[in-house]
Design a protein around this motif. Structure first.
Motif, PDB file in Angstrom:
ATOM      1  N   TYR A  62       8.151  22.905  18.963  1.00  0.00           N
ATOM      2  CA  TYR A  62       8.595  22.988  17.523  1.00  0.00           C
ATOM      3  C   TYR A  62       9.886  21.962  17.296  1.00  0.00           C
ATOM      4  O   TYR A  62       9.612  21.066  16.442  1.00  0.00           O
ATOM      5  CB  TYR A  62       9.028  24.121  16.927  1.00  0.00           C
ATOM      6  CG  TYR A  62       9.147  24.256  15.551  1.00  0.00           C
ATOM      7  CD1 TYR A  62       8.003  24.386  14.534  1.00  0.00           C
ATOM      8  CD2 TYR A  62      10.375  24.275  14.890  1.00  0.00           C
ATOM      9  CE1 TYR A  62       8.166  24.194  13.244  1.00  0.00           C
ATOM     10  CE2 TYR A  62      10.560  24.230  13.559  1.00  0.00           C
ATOM     11  CZ  TYR A  62       9.554  24.243  12.724  1.00  0.00           C
ATOM     12  OH  TYR A  62       9.692  24.325  11.676  1.00  0.00           O
ATOM     13  N   ILE A  63      10.709  21.947  18.211  1.00  0.00           N
ATOM     14  CA  ILE A  63      11.993  20.955  18.124  1.00  0.00           C
ATOM     15  C   ILE A  63      11.346  19.613  18.577  1.00  0.00           C
ATOM     16  O   ILE A  63      11.780  18.783  17.692  1.00  0.00           O
ATOM     17  CB  ILE A  63      12.944  21.502  19.209  1.00  0.00           C
ATOM     18  CG1 ILE A  63      13.438  22.956  18.748  1.00  0.00           C
ATOM     19  CG2 ILE A  63      13.998  20.558  19.237  1.00  0.00           C
ATOM     20  CD1 ILE A  63      14.423  23.496  19.829  1.00  0.00           C
ATOM     21  N   ALA A  64      10.476  19.467  19.335  1.00  0.00           N
ATOM     22  CA  ALA A  64       9.920  18.088  19.444  1.00  0.00           C
ATOM     23  C   ALA A  64       9.485  17.320  18.432  1.00  0.00           C
ATOM     24  O   ALA A  64       9.519  16.416  17.972  1.00  0.00           O
ATOM     25  CB  ALA A  64       9.195  18.046  20.895  1.00  0.00           C
ATOM     26  N   ALA A  65       8.473  18.298  18.001  1.00  0.00           N
ATOM     27  CA  ALA A  65       7.760  17.842  16.611  1.00  0.00           C
ATOM     28  C   ALA A  65       8.736  17.520  15.398  1.00  0.00           C
ATOM     29  O   ALA A  65       8.675  16.475  14.788  1.00  0.00           O
ATOM     30  CB  ALA A  65       6.651  18.641  16.141  1.00  0.00           C
ATOM     31  N   ALA A  66       9.711  18.322  15.273  1.00  0.00           N
ATOM     32  CA  ALA A  66      10.781  18.229  14.159  1.00  0.00           C
ATOM     33  C   ALA A  66      11.674  16.832  14.461  1.00  0.00           C
ATOM     34  O   ALA A  66      11.793  16.007  13.457  1.00  0.00           O
ATOM     35  CB  ALA A  66      11.477  19.462  14.140  1.00  0.00           C
ATOM     36  N   LEU A  67      12.040  16.612  15.545  1.00  0.00           N
ATOM     37  CA  LEU A  67      12.793  15.490  15.957  1.00  0.00           C
ATOM     38  C   LEU A  67      11.911  14.282  15.722  1.00  0.00           C
ATOM     39  O   LEU A  67      12.542  13.410  15.572  1.00  0.00           O
ATOM     40  CB  LEU A  67      13.182  15.744  17.571  1.00  0.00           C
ATOM     41  CG  LEU A  67      14.320  16.788  17.796  1.00  0.00           C
ATOM     42  CD1 LEU A  67      14.701  16.767  19.467  1.00  0.00           C
ATOM     43  CD2 LEU A  67      15.414  16.261  16.937  1.00  0.00           C
ATOM     44  N   LEU A  68      10.686  14.309  16.096  1.00  0.00           N
ATOM     45  CA  LEU A  68       9.832  13.055  15.870  1.00  0.00           C
ATOM     46  C   LEU A  68       9.948  12.679  14.506  1.00  0.00           C
ATOM     47  O   LEU A  68       9.898  11.667  14.005  1.00  0.00           O
ATOM     48  CB  LEU A  68       8.416  13.406  16.314  1.00  0.00           C
ATOM     49  CG  LEU A  68       7.342  12.347  16.493  1.00  0.00           C
ATOM     50  CD1 LEU A  68       7.933  10.969  17.273  1.00  0.00           C
ATOM     51  CD2 LEU A  68       6.014  12.772  16.944  1.00  0.00           C
ATOM     52  N   VAL A  69       9.549  13.692  13.526  1.00  0.00           N
ATOM     53  CA  VAL A  69       9.625  13.409  12.263  1.00  0.00           C
ATOM     54  C   VAL A  69      10.910  12.897  11.781  1.00  0.00           C
ATOM     55  O   VAL A  69      11.042  11.942  10.974  1.00  0.00           O
ATOM     56  CB  VAL A  69       9.535  15.031  11.477  1.00  0.00           C
ATOM     57  CG1 VAL A  69       9.733  14.714   9.739  1.00  0.00           C
ATOM     58  CG2 VAL A  69       7.925  15.368  11.577  1.00  0.00           C
ATOM     59  N   PHE A 110       5.853  18.394   7.326  1.00  0.00           N
ATOM     60  CA  PHE A 110       5.296  17.935   8.865  1.00  0.00           C
ATOM     61  C   PHE A 110       4.256  16.929   8.763  1.00  0.00           C
ATOM     62  O   PHE A 110       4.098  16.080   9.258  1.00  0.00           O
ATOM     63  CB  PHE A 110       5.075  19.071   9.823  1.00  0.00           C
ATOM     64  CG  PHE A 110       6.209  19.670  10.497  1.00  0.00           C
ATOM     65  CD1 PHE A 110       6.579  19.197  11.940  1.00  0.00           C
ATOM     66  CD2 PHE A 110       7.182  20.576  10.029  1.00  0.00           C
ATOM     67  CE1 PHE A 110       7.581  19.688  12.694  1.00  0.00           C
ATOM     68  CE2 PHE A 110       8.039  21.006  10.429  1.00  0.00           C
ATOM     69  CZ  PHE A 110       8.593  20.597  11.821  1.00  0.00           C
ATOM     70  N   GLN A 111       3.126  17.258   7.658  1.00  0.00           N
ATOM     71  CA  GLN A 111       2.092  16.395   7.680  1.00  0.00           C
ATOM     72  C   GLN A 111       2.423  15.171   6.808  1.00  0.00           C
ATOM     73  O   GLN A 111       1.576  14.037   7.151  1.00  0.00           O
ATOM     74  CB  GLN A 111       0.817  17.429   6.829  1.00  0.00           C
ATOM     75  CG  GLN A 111       0.310  18.328   7.554  1.00  0.00           C
ATOM     76  CD  GLN A 111      -0.537  19.346   6.735  1.00  0.00           C
ATOM     77  OE1 GLN A 111      -0.353  19.445   5.375  1.00  0.00           O
ATOM     78  NE2 GLN A 111      -1.491  19.858   7.235  1.00  0.00           N
ATOM     79  N   GLU A 112       3.490  15.230   6.199  1.00  0.00           N
ATOM     80  CA  GLU A 112       3.702  13.954   5.578  1.00  0.00           C
ATOM     81  C   GLU A 112       3.955  12.785   6.702  1.00  0.00           C
ATOM     82  O   GLU A 112       3.832  11.686   6.076  1.00  0.00           O
ATOM     83  CB  GLU A 112       5.052  14.111   4.771  1.00  0.00           C
ATOM     84  CG  GLU A 112       5.006  14.824   3.410  1.00  0.00           C
ATOM     85  CD  GLU A 112       4.327  14.027   2.600  1.00  0.00           C
ATOM     86  OE1 GLU A 112       4.923  13.054   1.985  1.00  0.00           O
ATOM     87  OE2 GLU A 112       3.253  14.324   1.889  1.00  0.00           O
ATOM     88  N   THR A 113       4.809  13.276   7.853  1.00  0.00           N
ATOM     89  CA  THR A 113       4.737  11.982   8.773  1.00  0.00           C
ATOM     90  C   THR A 113       3.953  12.063   9.938  1.00  0.00           C
ATOM     91  O   THR A 113       3.305  11.024  10.328  1.00  0.00           O
ATOM     92  CB  THR A 113       6.217  12.355   9.321  1.00  0.00           C
ATOM     93  OG1 THR A 113       7.185  12.265   8.154  1.00  0.00           O
ATOM     94  CG2 THR A 113       6.598  11.435  10.345  1.00  0.00           C
ATOM     95  N   LEU A 114       3.482  13.205  10.283  1.00  0.00           N
ATOM     96  CA  LEU A 114       2.677  13.474  11.514  1.00  0.00           C
ATOM     97  C   LEU A 114       1.066  13.696  11.248  1.00  0.00           C
ATOM     98  O   LEU A 114       0.213  13.615  12.210  1.00  0.00           O
ATOM     99  CB  LEU A 114       3.165  14.705  12.380  1.00  0.00           C
ATOM    100  CG  LEU A 114       4.460  14.790  12.696  1.00  0.00           C
ATOM    101  CD1 LEU A 114       5.059  15.921  13.515  1.00  0.00           C
ATOM    102  CD2 LEU A 114       4.865  13.370  13.561  1.00  0.00           C
ATOM    103  N   GLY A 115       0.940  13.748  10.007  1.00  0.00           N
ATOM    104  CA  GLY A 115      -0.452  13.720   9.664  1.00  0.00           C
ATOM    105  C   GLY A 115      -1.203  15.238  10.047  1.00  0.00           C
ATOM    106  O   GLY A 115      -0.357  16.243  10.215  1.00  0.00           O
ATOM    107  N   PRO A 116      -2.225  15.405  10.410  1.00  0.00           N
ATOM    108  CA  PRO A 116      -3.043  16.859  10.605  1.00  0.00           C
ATOM    109  C   PRO A 116      -2.095  17.393  11.900  1.00  0.00           C
ATOM    110  O   PRO A 116      -1.910  18.424  12.020  1.00  0.00           O
ATOM    111  CB  PRO A 116      -4.422  16.464  10.945  1.00  0.00           C
ATOM    112  CG  PRO A 116      -4.705  15.101  10.295  1.00  0.00           C
ATOM    113  CD  PRO A 116      -3.313  14.329  10.346  1.00  0.00           C
ATOM    114  N   ALA A 117      -1.712  16.737  12.707  1.00  0.00           N
ATOM    115  CA  ALA A 117      -0.911  16.944  14.017  1.00  0.00           C
ATOM    116  C   ALA A 117       0.287  18.027  13.685  1.00  0.00           C
ATOM    117  O   ALA A 117       0.404  19.065  14.210  1.00  0.00           O
ATOM    118  CB  ALA A 117      -0.483  16.043  15.107  1.00  0.00           C
ATOM    119  N   GLY A 118       0.646  17.488  12.353  1.00  0.00           N
ATOM    120  CA  GLY A 118       2.030  18.195  11.647  1.00  0.00           C
ATOM    121  C   GLY A 118       1.482  19.694  11.460  1.00  0.00           C
ATOM    122  O   GLY A 118       2.380  20.628  11.760  1.00  0.00           O
ATOM    123  N   GLY A 119       0.366  19.803  10.629  1.00  0.00           N
ATOM    124  CA  GLY A 119       0.087  21.022  10.269  1.00  0.00           C
ATOM    125  C   GLY A 119      -0.517  21.879  11.468  1.00  0.00           C
ATOM    126  O   GLY A 119      -0.161  23.152  11.533  1.00  0.00           O
TER     127      GLY A 119
END
Length: 456
Positions: free
Chosen positions: A228-235, A348-357
């Motif tokens: 979760y932290i890695a995905a948030a930092l990527l955004v 999350f989807q705004e930046t990462l697309g479906p992977a964010g969801g």
């Protein structure tokens, strides 16, 4: 029957709203943390570095009493606190209280570190250890052995056991289904099957007791938090330029009534404090039951480990969720149905697309599952205190069975009852930590007056 259930749901919802939304409740919980921060000489700052060393295992002594390591006790407690509040709770706070709510979540976390230190130090001081090494501890034992308040101790245990079936079990099981629904909408029609599979997995873990719960938690918590932290930092990396403006917005909405209006600041305080306390559970008395099982004869050591919970839960994970929602602008251009976890997924989807969801769905499912297994331990310690050792295994079996029910049934009534019992848990615990704050300070001063040498 349906009318009666709806009436009960409405009544408990009103009571829950009054308790969690009333300024007195928030002042008592937040004020206790502030009082303990001052009484203990800002222990959350002085003891921070030593706390990290304790978690790493450098001071572990296998000859000390206890069932799990410092890290495993922390992971078990974090399993219960790191959950839907970090994904849905932050989004709810921001959608209802504005970005300034995040600042007030930080405040609750900082003072909450002192509350966690106190309640968990006392849990170690007054825990009970059987001849075969099994540990039982928590606010009920602090009230009984430290203050001789048996009736208040029984009240805490009763409310904690009831709360475990609600906020720790059925609500979380329903949240797992919600999380899986983000990955594939078809899971909504298979809720009973999901619940059955989950009940089997939960049963396999919790029937083994705190040692097995701690082993699973110490593996699951780092994995889910890292993901979760890695995905948030990527955004946030993709919105690096917007972070200063986001921080300015947060501070303005939290502290500047001339910029956003007094009412907006008031809502930020209300929702930030309420959701912050709900997320890290400082003062509620739940996590001392997990920390009481730590393998140490030094109560202060586990208190220092425990105070890292609000730091990790709120100052790290909740902050990342909140910043993602603010920097992406999701809190501004959202539709009315985007609240809670849906708003976080949208951000999350705004930046990462479906992977964010997908990250939000997997995160919500894992966070909720870990909360289920951790709260089972809180409930069985409470059942043991109330009814003896013979009640533990029947409690665990019933707890696992209720996972199936919780996964498939609308749970607003259960949410309401859980919220009310959580507040009722907090009251006896707050009494204990305030009355024994002087003892906690003496234990802290004595500990830091002695040289502490690593064992490895």
């Amino acid at each position: 029957m349906n009318d009666w259930l709806q009436t009960l749901t409405d009544w408990t919802g009103t009571l829950s709203g009054l308790l969690w939304g009333h300024p007195i409740t928030l002042i008592v919980l937040l004020g206790t943390g502030l009082y303990l921060t001052l009484r203990l000489g800002f222990v959350q700052i002085r003891g921070f570095r030593h706390s990290a060393a304790l978690i790493s295992g450098r001071y572990s002594d296998p000859t000390h009493q206890g069932e799990v390591s410092h890290f495993q006790a922390l992971a078990t407690a974090l399993s219960a606190t790191v959950g839907t509040g970090n994904i849905a709770g932050v989004a709810t706070a921001i959608s209802l209280g504005g970005p300034g709510a995040l600042f007030w979540m930080w405040v609750t976390a900082f003072v909450g570190m002192a509350t966690k230190f106190t309640e968990c130090t006392l849990a170690l001081k007054f825990r009970e250890v059987t001849p075969d090494g099994e540990v039982a501890g928590g606010p009920m034992y602090t009230l009984l052995n430290g203050l001789n308040m048996r009736k208040l101790a029984m009240a805490f245990a009763l409310f904690a056991m009831i709360a475990s079936f609600g906020i720790g079990n059925m609500v979380q099981a329903n949240s797992v289904v919600d999380g899986l629904r983000y990955l594939h909408p078809g899971f909504a029609d298979q809720a009973w099957l999901v619940g059955l599979v989950m009940a089997i997995l939960v049963g396999l873990v919790i029937i083994g007791g705190v040692r097995r719960i701690a082993r699973v938690a110490s593996t699951l918590v780092p994995f889910m938090a890292t993901l979760y932290i890695a995905a948030a930092l990527l955004v946030l990396f993709n919105h690096l330029g917007e972070i200063p403006a986001a921080l300015k917005t947060i501070f303005n909405h939290a502290l500047n009534p001339w910029a956003v209006g007094g009412a907006a600041v008031g809502e930020a305080i209300r929702w930030g404090v309420a959701r912050g306390l709900f997320s890290n559970e400082a003062g509620l008395g739940s996590s001392p039951m997990a920390h009481a099982a730590a393998r140490t004869n030094e109560p202060v050591r586990e208190g220092l480990v425990a105070m890292m919970e609000p730091f990790i839960d709120t100052l790290v994970i909740c902050t990342l969720t909140g910043l993602v929602i603010v920097v992406t602008g999701a809190w501004v251009d959202r539709s009315d149905d985007l609240v809670g976890a849906a708003l976080t997924a949208h951000a999350f989807q705004e930046t990462l697309g479906p992977a964010g969801g997908m990250v939000v769905g997997v995160g919500l499912s894992l966070f909720a599952f870990s909360t289920i297994i951790a709260w089972s331990y809180y409930g069985d310690r409470s059942a043991r205190f109330l009814f003896g050792d013979g009640a533990v295994m029947p409690y665990r079996v019933l707890y696992a069975l209720l996972v199936v029910f919780g996964a498939a049934v609308p749970l607003q009534l259960v949410w309401n009852i859980a919220d009310v019992t959580n507040i009722l848990m907090a009251l006896p615990n707050i009494i204990a930590v305030i009355l024994l704050a002087g003892l906690a300070r003496r234990l802290k001063d004595d500990y830091f007056s002695r040289p502490q040498k690593p064992t490895r």
